[in-house]
Scaffold this active site. Sequence first.
Site, PDB file in Angstrom:
ATOM      1  N   LYS A 112       0.818  -1.215   0.000  1.00 23.77           N
ATOM      2  CA  LYS A 112       0.000   0.000   0.000  1.00 23.77           C
ATOM      3  C   LYS A 112       0.851   1.264   0.000  1.00 23.77           C
ATOM      4  O   LYS A 112       0.467   2.274  -0.577  1.00 23.77           O
ATOM      5  CB  LYS A 112      -0.941   0.023   1.207  1.00 23.77           C
ATOM      6  CG  LYS A 112      -2.144  -0.888   1.047  1.00 23.77           C
ATOM      7  CD  LYS A 112      -3.237  -0.490   2.027  1.00 23.77           C
ATOM      8  CE  LYS A 112      -4.462  -1.380   1.862  1.00 23.77           C
ATOM      9  NZ  LYS A 112      -5.460  -1.141   2.913  1.00 23.77           N
ATOM     10  N   LYS A 195      -6.288  -9.146  -8.577  1.00 17.86           N
ATOM     11  CA  LYS A 195      -7.476  -9.282  -7.733  1.00 17.86           C
ATOM     12  C   LYS A 195      -8.584  -8.358  -8.210  1.00 17.86           C
ATOM     13  O   LYS A 195      -8.312  -7.255  -8.685  1.00 17.86           O
ATOM     14  CB  LYS A 195      -7.127  -8.875  -6.285  1.00 17.86           C
ATOM     15  CG  LYS A 195      -6.925 -10.064  -5.361  1.00 17.86           C
ATOM     16  CD  LYS A 195      -6.526  -9.618  -3.985  1.00 17.86           C
ATOM     17  CE  LYS A 195      -7.708  -9.480  -3.044  1.00 17.86           C
ATOM     18  NZ  LYS A 195      -7.317  -9.396  -1.638  1.00 17.86           N
ATOM     19  N   LYS A 198     -11.902  -2.502  -6.267  1.00 15.32           N
ATOM     20  CA  LYS A 198     -12.772  -1.331  -6.395  1.00 15.32           C
ATOM     21  C   LYS A 198     -12.063  -0.223  -7.165  1.00 15.32           C
ATOM     22  O   LYS A 198     -12.707   0.686  -7.667  1.00 15.32           O
ATOM     23  CB  LYS A 198     -13.146  -0.808  -5.013  1.00 15.32           C
ATOM     24  CG  LYS A 198     -11.911  -0.439  -4.214  1.00 15.32           C
ATOM     25  CD  LYS A 198     -12.175   0.546  -3.116  1.00 15.32           C
ATOM     26  CE  LYS A 198     -10.876   0.875  -2.418  1.00 15.32           C
ATOM     27  NZ  LYS A 198     -10.340   2.197  -2.699  1.00 15.32           N
TER      28      LYS A 198
END
Length: 333
Positions: A112, A195, A198
Amino acid sequence: MGRIFSGVQPTGNLHLGNYLGAIRNWVRLQDEFDDCLFCVVDLHAVTVWQDPVELQANTREVCAAMIAAGIDPAKNVIFNQSRNSAHAELAWIFNCVARMGWLNRMTQFKEKAGKNRENASVGLFAYPNLMAADILAYRGTHVPVGDDQKQHLELARDIAQKFNNDFGVDFFPVVEPLIFGEATRVMSLKDGSKKMSKSDPSDQSRITLTDDADAFAKKGRKARTDPLPLPDDPKDLADRPEAANLLGIYAALADRPLAEVLTQHGGGQFSGFKQDLADLMVAKLQPITGEMRRLGDDPGYIDGVLAEGAERARALSDPVMDRVFDIVGFLRG
Ligand code: TRP
């Protein structure tokens, strides 16, 4: 019997991965465990900047998704994390228990934070300590999570153990992960190596819980596959990520083992299978998305559920926190 705690981020664009990987599994647990807490983790969300108006909307959306999926708000504790200050208070204590070296090893932080680690928030670095606090503020024992959260749970165990050691107590329990099987990792419909997310710029890459029946059908039919027919044996999916993903989604939605799905569909063409998949998505997801839309029109109800859940959550964490403050040596009233 133990106590379940799990959390989901209010990130918006809730998709099939969030449903199959998390929320759906919680629905089953509510019957197996007496005590289940399901938390919308808004404190975790703000470890990266969130638009305040969207954060509120997304928090309600996740709560609506849980209820629409079948989590009973009367039986379970559904609430948003910031409403119970125990999470932040215990996280601070854990900031002082966990070691920098432990957090430095967390792969999610590395992913991240990316290349610019110096610019990541301190909260993002300490994220796993807050997650440990979420669970342990209730002395939770069982935590259903996707595969990607396993490392954080191991850290929660280490923190609990070090706390117990440092203070010579046997207070925090050993946390057990409950990792679910097929389709805990739902991949992008456009690229089987990524993956479902969103934040993918293409809406065609994901099935969201705000899609309607038309979108399910269209996305199902247009999902990327390879030119080969469906295999008979799950082993033959090893180097066919797109095929594996669609079959995994099908098996999860149909609630059948992958091998059984292949016995039925093996040897067939993907065009026919994708039509079946589209029909299955409509059948399984439309009742949920319809209920979500209905709940979305009733924010007063959702806010009531979250407020009541928070009250029940505080009642459960208060005695734990009293003990913690006492163990650590804080003078309190
Ligand atoms: N980190 C989890 C995720 O991103 C969400 C989460 C926060 C959580 N606190 C938790 C999950 C406690 C289980 C238990 O998916």
